[in-house]
Design an enzyme around this catalytic site. Structure first.
Site, PDB file in Angstrom:
ATOM      1  N   TYR A 174       0.872  -1.179   0.000  1.00  0.00           N
ATOM      2  CA  TYR A 174       0.000   0.000   0.000  1.00  0.00           C
ATOM      3  C   TYR A 174       0.906   1.223   0.000  1.00  0.00           C
ATOM      4  CZ  TYR A 174      -3.569   3.082   2.227  1.00  0.00           C
ATOM      5  OH  TYR A 174      -4.446   4.079   2.558  1.00  0.00           O
ATOM      6  N   TRP A 231       8.727   4.094   3.465  1.00  0.00           N
ATOM      7  CA  TRP A 231       8.234   3.180   4.518  1.00  0.00           C
ATOM      8  C   TRP A 231       7.119   2.278   4.022  1.00  0.00           C
ATOM      9  CZ3 TRP A 231      11.922   4.729   7.452  1.00  0.00           C
ATOM     10  CH2 TRP A 231      12.089   6.054   7.835  1.00  0.00           C
ATOM     11  N   GLY A 240      12.139  -8.873  34.721  1.00  0.00           N
ATOM     12  CA  GLY A 240      13.398  -8.356  35.270  1.00  0.00           C
ATOM     13  C   GLY A 240      14.513  -8.433  34.234  1.00  0.00           C
ATOM     14  N   GLU A 260      -0.526   3.560  10.020  1.00  0.00           N
ATOM     15  CA  GLU A 260      -1.990   3.708   9.867  1.00  0.00           C
ATOM     16  C   GLU A 260      -2.530   4.885  10.683  1.00  0.00           C
ATOM     17  OE1 GLU A 260      -2.909   2.420   6.954  1.00  0.00           O
ATOM     18  OE2 GLU A 260      -4.842   2.323   7.968  1.00  0.00           O
ATOM     19  N   GLY A 261      -1.727   5.935  10.807  1.00  0.00           N
ATOM     20  CA  GLY A 261      -2.148   7.129  11.553  1.00  0.00           C
ATOM     21  C   GLY A 261      -1.559   7.106  12.946  1.00  0.00           C
ATOM     22  N   THR A 262      -0.729   8.102  13.261  1.00  0.00           N
ATOM     23  CA  THR A 262      -0.067   8.127  14.573  1.00  0.00           C
ATOM     24  C   THR A 262      -1.091   8.400  15.687  1.00  0.00           C
ATOM     25  OG1 THR A 262       0.286  10.512  14.512  1.00  0.00           O
ATOM     26  CG2 THR A 262       2.022   9.139  13.534  1.00  0.00           C
TER      27      THR A 262
HETATM   28  C1  LIG Z   1       7.585   0.126   9.639  1.00  0.00           C
HETATM   29  C2  LIG Z   1       6.667   1.045   8.898  1.00  0.00           C
HETATM   30  C3  LIG Z   1       5.762   0.529   7.984  1.00  0.00           C
HETATM   31  C4  LIG Z   1       4.930   1.383   7.272  1.00  0.00           C
HETATM   32  N1  LIG Z   1       4.105   0.869   6.291  1.00  0.00           N
HETATM   33  C5  LIG Z   1       3.444   1.723   5.467  1.00  0.00           C
HETATM   34  C6  LIG Z   1       2.754   1.227   4.314  1.00  0.00           C
HETATM   35  O1  LIG Z   1       2.692   0.020   4.073  1.00  0.00           O
HETATM   36  N2  LIG Z   1       2.163   2.122   3.490  1.00  0.00           N
HETATM   37  C7  LIG Z   1       2.204   3.464   3.722  1.00  0.00           C
HETATM   38  O2  LIG Z   1       1.659   4.214   2.918  1.00  0.00           O
HETATM   39  N3  LIG Z   1       2.852   3.972   4.810  1.00  0.00           N
HETATM   40  C8  LIG Z   1       3.471   3.129   5.676  1.00  0.00           C
HETATM   41  N4  LIG Z   1       4.152   3.619   6.762  1.00  0.00           N
HETATM   42  C9  LIG Z   1       4.169   5.056   6.991  1.00  0.00           C
HETATM   43  C10 LIG Z   1       3.392   5.491   8.226  1.00  0.00           C
HETATM   44  O3  LIG Z   1       2.021   5.382   8.009  1.00  0.00           O
HETATM   45  C11 LIG Z   1       3.865   6.902   8.562  1.00  0.00           C
HETATM   46  O4  LIG Z   1       5.177   6.793   9.078  1.00  0.00           O
HETATM   47  C12 LIG Z   1       2.966   7.601   9.537  1.00  0.00           C
HETATM   48  O5  LIG Z   1       1.728   7.902   8.940  1.00  0.00           O
HETATM   49  C13 LIG Z   1       3.579   8.899  10.058  1.00  0.00           C
HETATM   50  O6  LIG Z   1       4.087   9.689   9.047  1.00  0.00           O
HETATM   51  P1  LIG Z   1       5.596  10.252   9.141  1.00  0.00           P
HETATM   52  O7  LIG Z   1       6.476   9.108   9.421  1.00  0.00           O
HETATM   53  O8  LIG Z   1       5.861  11.063   7.957  1.00  0.00           O
HETATM   54  O9  LIG Z   1       5.588  11.156  10.435  1.00  0.00           O
HETATM   55  P2  LIG Z   1       5.105  12.669  10.544  1.00  0.00           P
HETATM   56  O10 LIG Z   1       3.778  12.825   9.924  1.00  0.00           O
HETATM   57  O11 LIG Z   1       6.195  13.576  10.128  1.00  0.00           O
HETATM   58  O12 LIG Z   1       4.928  12.776  12.110  1.00  0.00           O
HETATM   59  C14 LIG Z   1       6.015  12.893  13.029  1.00  0.00           C
HETATM   60  C15 LIG Z   1       5.438  13.177  14.418  1.00  0.00           C
HETATM   61  O13 LIG Z   1       4.700  14.406  14.376  1.00  0.00           O
HETATM   62  C16 LIG Z   1       3.354  14.192  14.790  1.00  0.00           C
HETATM   63  N5  LIG Z   1       2.473  15.026  13.962  1.00  0.00           N
HETATM   64  C17 LIG Z   1       2.301  14.949  12.618  1.00  0.00           C
HETATM   65  N6  LIG Z   1       1.409  15.862  12.207  1.00  0.00           N
HETATM   66  C18 LIG Z   1       1.011  16.526  13.308  1.00  0.00           C
HETATM   67  C19 LIG Z   1       0.089  17.596  13.534  1.00  0.00           C
HETATM   68  N7  LIG Z   1      -0.603  18.136  12.548  1.00  0.00           N
HETATM   69  N8  LIG Z   1      -0.064  18.037  14.794  1.00  0.00           N
HETATM   70  C20 LIG Z   1       0.622  17.486  15.827  1.00  0.00           C
HETATM   71  N9  LIG Z   1       1.497  16.482  15.669  1.00  0.00           N
HETATM   72  C21 LIG Z   1       1.691  16.001  14.429  1.00  0.00           C
HETATM   73  C22 LIG Z   1       3.108  12.713  14.561  1.00  0.00           C
HETATM   74  O14 LIG Z   1       2.084  12.236  15.404  1.00  0.00           O
HETATM   75  C23 LIG Z   1       4.457  12.126  14.895  1.00  0.00           C
HETATM   76  O15 LIG Z   1       4.579  11.962  16.283  1.00  0.00           O
HETATM   77  C24 LIG Z   1       4.966   2.773   7.516  1.00  0.00           C
HETATM   78  C25 LIG Z   1       5.862   3.282   8.462  1.00  0.00           C
HETATM   79  C26 LIG Z   1       6.711   2.448   9.138  1.00  0.00           C
HETATM   80  C27 LIG Z   1       7.697   3.041  10.098  1.00  0.00           C
END
Ligand SMILES: Cc1cc2nc3c(=O)[nH]c(=O)nc-3n(C[C@H](O)[C@H](O)[C@H](O)COP(=O)(O)OP(=O)(O)OC[C@H]3O[C@@H](n4cnc5c(N)ncnc54)[C@H](O)[C@@H]3O)c2cc1C
Length: 558
Positions: free
Chosen positions: A124, A162, A343, A367-369
């Site tokens: 995806y 990712w 432990g 899938e959304g932090t």
């Molecule tokens: C092992 C792994 C597998 C994955 N698999 C897939 C996949 O199959 N397909 C796919 O499409 N993606 C995949 N992802 C991507 C994943 O969905 C994203 O990493 C995730 O959505 C976060 O995006 P980012 O890493 O760019 O972090 P960012 O969006 O840059 O976020 C960084 C931090 O900032 C916070 N943040 C972001 N925006 C805001 C806001 N507006 N206000 C406050 N805080 C905010 C976030 O909560 C987080 O703590 C994968 C990631 C990993 C690590």
């Protein structure tokens, strides 16, 4: 729909397969080598072998047509085995979702049938280096290719980051900007101009292949545009969020329980200060029982949301977000407690809990932090608060009060206290316009989730008491144990909502010094404090249930 018997058989085959092919030693080795066991994943997705992917493919395309409840059960089971392998299977679920919800009948027939019959692995491709939480910042483009004024194909260019199964999938759904807006495309692995990087060296889920993708003028025919109409991509992604977040919620739940199910037996054998750790209240009531309560509160929410999705109530994005948020946060904390519970042994690779902890960490990110979940939840429920002139959560409280009248031990009275306090915190936030502070908005998301899960677990305890749980529901706890878990969680939820709500409202300048006592009283804090009575007795009882000594204790008491 899948019958309960078929579901249970599938879960059993999955467990037996894992026992044979993925024993602990094998998992530890693959984790150390950072290797995706592709053959195992293919076996799991192959129609003439385990055929897990058949569960979510509709019957008309050769699948079994499982619903959200079935998928939750399978995801929890997979997570208990290994979250990396579970992620590899999930990627095919996710990758085919835009097709399931948005494709034309012809596209569905081709691709869903191929997944069912050939065991095609999907990936995806949404996230990009610059577009993670904010998919609107998408940069990958799909340029129209026209012949005689007709669109015959697209040229896709961009980078994806990712991507689970990125280096091993047979086909990919790729989100790209067309002139008509973001759209999904199906791209096969050997398309010219399509490449992937080496797998990422990750903290956890090291059995899952995660790779960056590069698309350099990749040409696809027009029939690879999912749904055949440009600009539907974000809607198609949105349409399944409730469902897909439920899957990741089940991952958090399964991994959290996997850690506790290692800690619990360990603590019966580990003798310290003359007795097993399982006999020490300071151990069980910190490291085991509260985690069980949080995980089961999340399970209640997952099961209720799955039932509602299966009943056709729509995509339930906010409920999916609450389920994901609560289950993955609880799973993380439970796995961390699992290390502590073992432990020094817990800190080594051999005992597995440290791997579970590293693995489950991803569930609050992909899938959304968690922060995006908090925002989604808060925004949606804020609208409900406004639309009902502040009554939405008071009404939930009243429903809990009615439930308490018929089921006095289910913890619904305490959940009601949480809801009333939440309604008052939100009203104060509205009057003082506190959601202009993003931190307040997100903290409200957390408080809402706690309150809603407390109400949901109370409903689950009451249903269990009436013997009316879904036949596919988890049956680990009997009615008395579920009621005790519900009371434990609801006390925590009520206290958290009232005290943290008070803290943030005062912290953001929402009440004057003089008005603080009146606000404290309106939150029902004295009643919430009194409701803590019985907490230790309930925790003692749940510990007895978990350690199989409840019957013996009851016998002795008699
Ligand atoms: C092992 C792994 C597998 C994955 N698999 C897939 C996949 O199959 N397909 C796919 O499409 N993606 C995949 N992802 C991507 C994943 O969905 C994203 O990493 C995730 O959505 C976060 O995006 P980012 O890493 O760019 O972090 P960012 O969006 O840059 O976020 C960084 C931090 O900032 C916070 N943040 C972001 N925006 C805001 C806001 N507006 N206000 C406050 N805080 C905010 C976030 O909560 C987080 O703590 C994968 C990631 C990993 C690590």
């Amino acid at each position: 729909m899948i019958t309960n018997k078929t579901l249970k058989l599938s879960l059993k085959s999955l467990r037996e397969f894992a026992k044979k092919r993925l024993p602990d030693e094998q998992l530890i080795e693959l984790d150390a080598r950072d290797e995706c066991p592709l053959e195992v994943v293919r076996h799991m997705c192959s129609p003439d072998k385990l055929g897990i992917q058949l569960l979510f493919i509709p019957g008309e395309f050769g699948g079994m047509g499982g619903g959200a409840f079935d998928v939750y059960c399978v995801c929890e089971e997979m997570a208990r085995i290994d979250l990396g392998v579970a992620t590899a299977v999930l990627a095919t679920f996710l990758g085919s979702d835009p097709i399931t919800v948005g494709a034309t009948p012809e596209q569905k027939k081709i691709w869903l049938t191929r997944i069912a019959e050939e065991g095609l692995l999907f990936a995806y491709g949404a996230t990009e280096p610059e577009a993670g939480s904010d998919l609107g910042a998408l940069r990958t483009t799909a340029e129209r290719v026209t012949e005689d004024g007709k669109v015959v194909g697209y040229k896709i260019t961009g980078n994806k980051q990712w991507i689970s199964n990125g280096g091993v999938a047979d086909a990919y759904t790729i989100l790209a900007n067309t002139p008509g807006g973001p759209s999904w495309f199906i791209v096969e692995k050997d398309a010219k101009g399509f490449t992937h990087d080496e797998p990422e060296d990750k903290h956890g889920i090291r059995l899952s292949n995660t790779a960056a993708l590069a698309l350099d003028n990749v040409c696809v025919e027009a029939d690879r545009l999912v749904g055949g109409v440009e600009g539907q991509g974000l809607n198609q992604a949105q349409a399944v969020f409730g469902y897909t977040r439920l899957m990741v919620a089940a991952f958090g739940l399964g991994a959290g329980w996997a850690a506790l199910d290692r800690a619990i037996p360990y603590s019966t054998k580990r003798i310290q200060a003359g007795a097993p750790l399982s006999e020490k209240q300071g151990y069980t009531h910190k490291l085991i029982v509260p985690h069980v309560a949080r995980l089961e509160a999340a399970r209640a929410f997952i099961e209720e949301t799955a039932e509602r999705i299966d009943a056709g109530e729509g995509s339930l994005n906010t409920e999916g977000a609450i389920a994901k948020y609560m289950a993955t946060e609880a799973g993380n904390l439970a796995a961390d407690a699992g290390i502590q519970a073992l432990g020094g042994y817990g800190y080594t690779h051999e005992y597995m809990v440290e791997k579970i902890k590293r693995d489950v960490r991803i569930t609050t990110i992909y899938e959304g932090t968690s922060e995006i979940m908090e925002m989604t939840i808060s925004r949606d429920r804020w609208q409900m608060h406004l639309k009902t002139h502040g009554q939405h959560f008071h009404e939930q409280a009243q429903q809990c009060e009615a439930l308490h009248a018929s089921h006095p031990s289910a913890g619904a009275d305490m959940a009601a206290l949480a809801f009333h306090a939440l309604a008052d915190v939100m009203e104060k936030a509205r009057v003082a316009r506190l959601t202009r502070h993003q931190h307040i908005l997100l903290r409200l998301g957390e408080l809402i989730s706690y309150a809603e899960c407390s109400g949901c677990l109370a409903r689950r305890a009451a249903r269990k008491d009436e013997n009316k749980l879904n036949e596919k529901a988890n049956q680990r706890f009997d009615a008395a144990a579920l009621a005790a878990l519900s009371r434990i969680f609801a006390r925590e939820a009520a206290l958290k909502v009232a005290e943290e709500g008070l803290r943030w409202v005062i912290g953001a300048g929402g009440v004057s010094d003089a008005d603080v006592p009146a606000f404290e009283a309106s939150l029902g804090l004295p009643a919430i404090h009194r409701a803590q009575s019985g907490q230790i007795a309930d925790m003692d009882f749940v510990a007895d249930v978990l350690y199989g000594r409840a019957a013996k204790r009851a016998e002795l008491a008699a």
